[in-house]
Design a protein around this motif. Structure first.
Motif, PDB file in Angstrom:
ATOM      1  N   ALA A   1       0.831  -1.215   0.000  1.00 55.34           N
ATOM      2  CA  ALA A   1       0.000   0.000   0.000  1.00 55.34           C
ATOM      3  C   ALA A   1       0.860   1.258   0.000  1.00 55.34           C
ATOM      4  N   TRP A   2       1.981   1.229   0.705  1.00 56.38           N
ATOM      5  CA  TRP A   2       2.892   2.387   0.680  1.00 56.38           C
ATOM      6  C   TRP A   2       3.438   2.562  -0.732  1.00 56.38           C
ATOM      7  N   LEU A   3       3.869   1.458  -1.330  1.00 55.52           N
ATOM      8  CA  LEU A   3       4.515   1.532  -2.636  1.00 55.52           C
ATOM      9  C   LEU A   3       3.556   1.912  -3.757  1.00 55.52           C
ATOM     10  N   ASP A   4       2.295   1.519  -3.652  1.00 58.19           N
ATOM     11  CA  ASP A   4       1.346   1.885  -4.709  1.00 58.19           C
ATOM     12  C   ASP A   4       0.662   3.222  -4.445  1.00 58.19           C
ATOM     13  N   GLY A   5       0.975   3.841  -3.302  1.00 53.44           N
ATOM     14  CA  GLY A   5       0.452   5.169  -2.998  1.00 53.44           C
ATOM     15  C   GLY A   5      -0.912   5.180  -2.344  1.00 53.44           C
ATOM     16  N   SER A   6      -1.494   4.017  -2.046  1.00 55.61           N
ATOM     17  CA  SER A   6      -2.814   4.007  -1.420  1.00 55.61           C
ATOM     18  C   SER A   6      -2.760   4.303   0.072  1.00 55.61           C
ATOM     19  N   THR A   7      -1.584   4.170   0.676  1.00 54.17           N
ATOM     20  CA  THR A   7      -1.355   4.554   2.070  1.00 54.17           C
ATOM     21  C   THR A   7      -0.164   5.499   2.096  1.00 54.17           C
ATOM     22  N   PRO A   8      -0.294   6.632   2.775  1.00 55.58           N
ATOM     23  CA  PRO A   8       0.826   7.583   2.773  1.00 55.58           C
ATOM     24  C   PRO A   8       2.037   7.081   3.558  1.00 55.58           C
ATOM     25  N   VAL A   9       3.196   7.418   3.045  1.00 58.78           N
ATOM     26  CA  VAL A   9       4.464   7.157   3.724  1.00 58.78           C
ATOM     27  C   VAL A   9       4.628   8.236   4.785  1.00 58.78           C
ATOM     28  N   ASP A  10       5.114   7.859   5.965  1.00 56.51           N
ATOM     29  CA  ASP A  10       5.311   8.857   7.018  1.00 56.51           C
ATOM     30  C   ASP A  10       6.781   8.958   7.417  1.00 56.51           C
ATOM     31  N   ASP A  11       7.071   9.929   8.258  1.00 57.24           N
ATOM     32  CA  ASP A  11       8.457  10.188   8.645  1.00 57.24           C
ATOM     33  C   ASP A  11       9.081   9.021   9.391  1.00 57.24           C
ATOM     34  N   ASP A  12       8.315   8.300  10.207  1.00 53.89           N
ATOM     35  CA  ASP A  12       8.864   7.151  10.926  1.00 53.89           C
ATOM     36  C   ASP A  12       9.326   6.061   9.958  1.00 53.89           C
ATOM     37  N   LEU A  13       8.543   5.831   8.922  1.00 52.15           N
ATOM     38  CA  LEU A  13       8.903   4.832   7.923  1.00 52.15           C
ATOM     39  C   LEU A  13      10.176   5.230   7.189  1.00 52.15           C
ATOM     40  N   VAL A  14      10.286   6.493   6.815  1.00 53.12           N
ATOM     41  CA  VAL A  14      11.480   6.980   6.118  1.00 53.12           C
ATOM     42  C   VAL A  14      12.713   6.802   7.000  1.00 53.12           C
ATOM     43  N   MET A  15      12.596   7.142   8.281  1.00 54.12           N
ATOM     44  CA  MET A  15      13.732   6.980   9.195  1.00 54.12           C
ATOM     45  C   MET A  15      14.112   5.507   9.339  1.00 54.12           C
ATOM     46  N   LYS A  16      13.106   4.639   9.444  1.00 49.29           N
ATOM     47  CA  LYS A  16      13.375   3.210   9.583  1.00 49.29           C
ATOM     48  C   LYS A  16      14.016   2.658   8.307  1.00 49.29           C
ATOM     49  N   ALA A  17      13.529   3.076   7.145  1.00 44.38           N
ATOM     50  CA  ALA A  17      14.105   2.622   5.877  1.00 44.38           C
ATOM     51  C   ALA A  17      15.558   3.073   5.749  1.00 44.38           C
ATOM     52  N   ARG A  18      15.832   4.302   6.114  1.00 45.17           N
ATOM     53  CA  ARG A  18      17.218   4.798   6.059  1.00 45.17           C
ATOM     54  C   ARG A  18      18.121   4.013   6.998  1.00 45.17           C
ATOM     55  N   GLY A  19      17.635   3.744   8.202  1.00 52.04           N
ATOM     56  CA  GLY A  19      18.421   2.982   9.166  1.00 52.04           C
ATOM     57  C   GLY A  19      18.694   1.567   8.676  1.00 52.04           C
ATOM     58  N   LEU A  20      17.692   0.939   8.114  1.00 50.98           N
ATOM     59  CA  LEU A  20      17.837  -0.410   7.580  1.00 50.98           C
ATOM     60  C   LEU A  20      18.849  -0.419   6.432  1.00 50.98           C
ATOM     61  N   ALA A  21      18.754   0.558   5.559  1.00 52.35           N
ATOM     62  CA  ALA A  21      19.698   0.657   4.439  1.00 52.35           C
ATOM     63  C   ALA A  21      21.117   0.854   4.958  1.00 52.35           C
ATOM     64  N   GLN A  22      21.279   1.725   5.935  1.00 48.63           N
ATOM     65  CA  GLN A  22      22.609   1.985   6.479  1.00 48.63           C
ATOM     66  C   GLN A  22      23.179   0.724   7.136  1.00 48.63           C
ATOM     67  N   GLU A  23      22.358   0.028   7.911  1.00 41.94           N
ATOM     68  CA  GLU A  23      22.774  -1.212   8.566  1.00 41.94           C
ATOM     69  C   GLU A  23      23.305  -2.230   7.568  1.00 41.94           C
ATOM     70  N   ARG A  24      22.650  -2.297   6.420  1.00 43.02           N
ATOM     71  CA  ARG A  24      22.968  -3.311   5.420  1.00 43.02           C
ATOM     72  C   ARG A  24      23.895  -2.810   4.315  1.00 43.02           C
TER      73      ARG A  24
END
Length: 79
Positions: free
Chosen positions: A51-74
């Motif tokens: 739903a986030w990826l297809d735009g039916s649910t909005p992405v929020d700041d917590d998700l962006v922070m978590k995605a960045r952290g996950l990317a950095q970790e890996r």
């Protein structure tokens, strides 16, 4: 659900669309394009990730922070 406009997701002014693109890059580069693997890493249901990826649910700041952290970790470049 309508997407919020004019609401920055981070201090750099990231928009919800840019947040979706960031999440999509994380899925492609770190999880071989697999929604289920990304969902597991984020600790969220696969339907929510889709739903986030297809735009039916909005992405929020917590998700962006978590995605960045996950990317950095890996060691995944998503920015």
């Amino acid at each position: 659900m309508a997407e919020q406009t004019g609401h920055a997701l981070d201090a750099q002014g990231m928009t919800a669309q840019q947040g979706r693109e960031l999440l999509s890059r994380l899925r492609e580069r770190g999880f071989d394009g697999d929604d289920a693997r990304l969902a597991q890493a984020l600790g969220r249901p696969v339907e929510e990730v889709q739903a986030w990826l297809d735009g039916s649910t909005p992405v929020d700041d917590d998700l962006v922070m978590k995605a960045r952290g996950l990317a950095q970790e890996r060691g995944i470049e998503i920015e």
